[in-house]
Write an enzyme that holds these catalytic residues in place. Structure first.
Site, PDB file in Angstrom:
ATOM      1  N   THR A 228      -8.439 -12.205   1.745  1.00  0.00           N
ATOM      2  CA  THR A 228      -8.023 -12.750   3.039  1.00  0.00           C
ATOM      3  C   THR A 228      -9.047 -12.472   4.133  1.00  0.00           C
ATOM      4  OG1 THR A 228      -6.822 -10.708   3.572  1.00  0.00           O
ATOM      5  CG2 THR A 228      -5.572 -12.447   2.476  1.00  0.00           C
ATOM      6  N   SER A 243      -7.703  -8.344  -1.315  1.00  0.00           N
ATOM      7  CA  SER A 243      -6.331  -7.990  -0.970  1.00  0.00           C
ATOM      8  C   SER A 243      -5.580  -7.672  -2.255  1.00  0.00           C
ATOM      9  CB  SER A 243      -5.656  -9.142  -0.211  1.00  0.00           C
ATOM     10  OG  SER A 243      -5.515 -10.268  -1.057  1.00  0.00           O
ATOM     11  N   TRP A 294      -9.335  -5.160   2.472  1.00  0.00           N
ATOM     12  CA  TRP A 294      -9.070  -6.544   2.875  1.00  0.00           C
ATOM     13  C   TRP A 294      -9.448  -6.890   4.314  1.00  0.00           C
ATOM     14  CZ3 TRP A 294      -5.169  -6.877   6.631  1.00  0.00           C
ATOM     15  CH2 TRP A 294      -4.284  -5.798   6.711  1.00  0.00           C
ATOM     16  N   ASN A 312      -3.412   1.106   1.325  1.00  0.00           N
ATOM     17  CA  ASN A 312      -2.460   2.064   0.771  1.00  0.00           C
ATOM     18  C   ASN A 312      -2.565   2.185  -0.753  1.00  0.00           C
ATOM     19  OD1 ASN A 312      -1.136  -0.754   1.208  1.00  0.00           O
ATOM     20  ND2 ASN A 312      -0.078   0.135  -0.544  1.00  0.00           N
ATOM     21  N   ASP A 355       2.953   2.758   3.199  1.00  0.00           N
ATOM     22  CA  ASP A 355       2.134   1.558   3.338  1.00  0.00           C
ATOM     23  C   ASP A 355       1.294   1.583   4.610  1.00  0.00           C
ATOM     24  OD1 ASP A 355       1.108  -0.901   2.603  1.00  0.00           O
ATOM     25  OD2 ASP A 355       2.732  -2.041   3.481  1.00  0.00           O
ATOM     26  N   ASP A 357      -1.823   1.338   5.522  1.00  0.00           N
ATOM     27  CA  ASP A 357      -3.208   0.940   5.282  1.00  0.00           C
ATOM     28  C   ASP A 357      -4.123   1.464   6.392  1.00  0.00           C
ATOM     29  OD1 ASP A 357      -1.439  -0.801   3.895  1.00  0.00           O
ATOM     30  OD2 ASP A 357      -3.079  -2.209   3.610  1.00  0.00           O
TER      31      ASP A 357
END
Length: 587
Positions: A228, A243, A294, A312, A355, A357
């Site tokens: 992405t 991603s 990503w 993550n 999560d 990231d």
């Protein structure tokens, strides 16, 4: 890895010139001729000279097109390394963040606090078959390059008219983020344009025609990979990531030779058996450990160091199967761009269960910090803390909490590690702050050198995290198990300004709405801070105080970050909103 190399002189059936630019007639033997005159462009020249009302309305009351283009007869795209190294950007915006620092600061000052109230829409370009564009346009000598899904559009940056359009179908069978078919832009080098596809191909186009030169599938072996991002060109290499961090893939950063598309190096973000950090990944879990890359990184030419962030670990919410810190997830990696060798790393959230990231932009700032000249790396992290590191060696310098809703940690210790609470996902669900979208996210921060303030959009919200162990399976996500909205919380976006040595914001600009936008920021030498707000408007404020100075309602949610450029001495400010590119200028 499969590599499809297409000869330069072959015509790609997907590339076509939709609406040629308007140019003065040139001798076809001219060595720098890029775009030929056509009957269509001649007709538009005649129509614009006649001043037809209908045509004028289509281009938002611009001057006649021919008059604007008469001195803009050719566009030459030949971007050299020394141009990519220029800081800060001026007329050209050559990469996703403008320059390698990630500061998103433009040295253009034609638009400033005295005249910003006069900004008007110069043109609007609609990208067909797209939605929620996340692209930052790249501009080279008056040629604008934007992506939407797997399409690349080359536009006249003065008018928004199509020069050429490269198209390929979106990929079937993708999941999660890749299935949204988002693309954040292109990279440029010499006369080449680079972009990533939704299914993780890197392809190269000829800037003159949009013809395909080569195409590399760079993430194979697991159907859950996607892409992405926008590529980052460093020297003669194109750096890419993937991603799929929530979907059980093994993350990596890879570099390809810009001329040929051949793999130069690959750094795996999840260590294999026997490598340092592999104790977190028993058995074959390393093949599905996440840590994807990503978003584009940043680069310091003096240190010859590439800074790239990782996402993550996977499975997201089940930490029992991945003991320890789970390297190199939720990290910033300092890499040698020539070899891919790791110089140092810093992990923001060891053993992440939420999560969080760390793919937010690692911004490079040279300044006096606590009385000492420092080469800093600054990141507003999804976990709710603003970090300051020394980018020469990764030394932790400070971390400041920037959201009120934060219960997963009570603070950061002197070594930079979080002081954890007992909050963690459970079978029945646990309210956790920040929530699943993070205290901030990928939307771009910026820095204003004159005020020495750092800007980003924060998100005040919480989420209920649930845990249910599951096994990896291709074609499915790998969260184990999920998250749901917290009924007692309502999302709110806030534009924050931080002095890097302060322990609280210099100012806060609270946004209206429920917090669904994903719009970033940009600063300029005109003493302006531009950003997309949470109510579908593009705004300019005073960077020192946050005082609103101008806004334009796009009528669409904004999920992109602004940029600025100039053509023939005229400054433009541009942002993507919904499926449209809006470009603004003074009358």
């Amino acid at each position: 890895m499969s590599v499809l190399i297409h000869e330069v002189n072959k015509t790609n059936q997907h590339a076509h010139v939709s609406i040629p630019m308007i140019h003065e007639q040139r001798d076809d033997r001219h060595p720098h001729k890029k775009f030929a005159i056509s009957p269509t462009s001649t007709w538009w020249n005649r129509a614009s000279r006649c001043g037809l009302t209908a045509l004028a309305s289509l281009v938002f009351w611009l001057k006649p097109l021919a008059a604007q283009q008469v001195n803009h007869s050719e566009i030459i795209v030949d971007v050299k390394t020394e141009e990519l190294n220029v800081q800060p950007v001026a007329a050209n915006w050559l990469s996703y963040n403008g320059d390698y620092t990630g500061q998103r600061f433009s040295s253009l000052d034609q638009i400033n606090q005295t005249n910003v109230s006069q900004l008007r829409a110069a043109w609007v370009f609609h990208a067909p078959d797209s939605r929620d564009m996340e692209v930052t346009p790249v501009v080279v000598n008056g040629l604008m390059l934007v992506t939407a899904a797997n399409d690349v559009f080359a536009l006249d940056a003065q008018t928004g008219r199509i020069v050429w359009h490269y198209s390929r179908p979106v990929s079937e069978g993708l999941i999660d983020d890749a299935a949204q078919h988002h693309s954040r832009g292109v990279g440029v080098w010499k006369s080449h344009i680079y972009a990533e596809t939704d299914n993780a191909h890197l392809f190269c186009l000829d800037s003159r025609s949009g013809n395909l030169l080569w195409d590399v599938a760079y993430a194979e072996g697991n159907k859950n990979y996607g892409a992405t991002s926008a590529p980052l060109v460093v020297k003669d290499k194109v750096i890419v990531g993937t991603s799929g961090g929530d979907d059980g893939v093994r993350g990596f950063v890879a570099a390809y030779e810009a001329a040929s598309g051949k793999l130069a190096w690959r750094f795996w973000t999840i260590p294999g058996p026997g490598e340092p950090g592999s104790e977190s990944w028993p058995g074959e879990l390393y093949k599905h450990g996440g840590g994807t890359t990503w978003m584009p990184g940043t680069y310091d030419p003096q240190l010859n160091t590439l800074y790239w962030d990782t996402s993550n670990p996977a499975p997201d919410f089940d930490g029992a199967v991945r003991p320890g810190d789970d390297l190199y997830t939720d990290c910033v990696l300092a890499l040698d761009p020539d070899t891919g060798k790791l110089k140092w790393h810093f992990q923001f959230t060891p053993h992440d269960l939420f999560d969080y990231d760390a793919t937010e932009t690692p911004v490079l700032i040279d300044t006096i910090y606590r009385g000492t000249p420092r080469k800093l790396l600054v990141q507003a992290n999804r976990n709710g803390f603003l970090y300051v590191l020394d980018r020469t060696d990764g030394k932790f310098l400070s971390a400041v909490r920037f959201v009120d809703k934060l219960n997963w940690a009570s603070g950061i210790d002197p070594q930079g590690r979080p002081i954890r609470t007992d909050v963690q996902p459970t079978e029945n669900g646990t309210r956790t702050c920040p929530g699943f979208a993070g205290a901030t996210n990928w939307f771009s921060p910026s820095y204003h050198p004159a005020s020495k303030l750092f800007f980003f959009v924060a998100n005040e919200d919480c989420t209920v995290y649930l845990l249910k162990p599951e096994n990896f399976k291709e074609g499915r996500t790998y969260y184990a198990t999920g998250a749901r909205h917290s009924s007692t919380d309502h999302g709110q976006k806030i534009l924050l300004a931080f002095n890097l040595e302060g322990d609280k914001p210099a100012w806060r600009y609270v946004q209206a709405g429920e917090g669904y936008s994903s719009a970033g920021t940009m600063t300029t030498a005109g003493d302006l801070l531009f950003f997309g707000d949470n109510a579908q408007s593009f705004e300019a404020v005073d960077p020192r105080s946050g005082k609103p100075l101008w806004h334009f309602n796009t009528g669409q949610s904004i999920h992109a970050s602004p940029m600025s450029y100039a053509v023939l001495g005229k400054q433009y400010v541009t942002i993507a909103a919904g499926s449209d590119i809006f470009s603004f200028a003074l009358p």
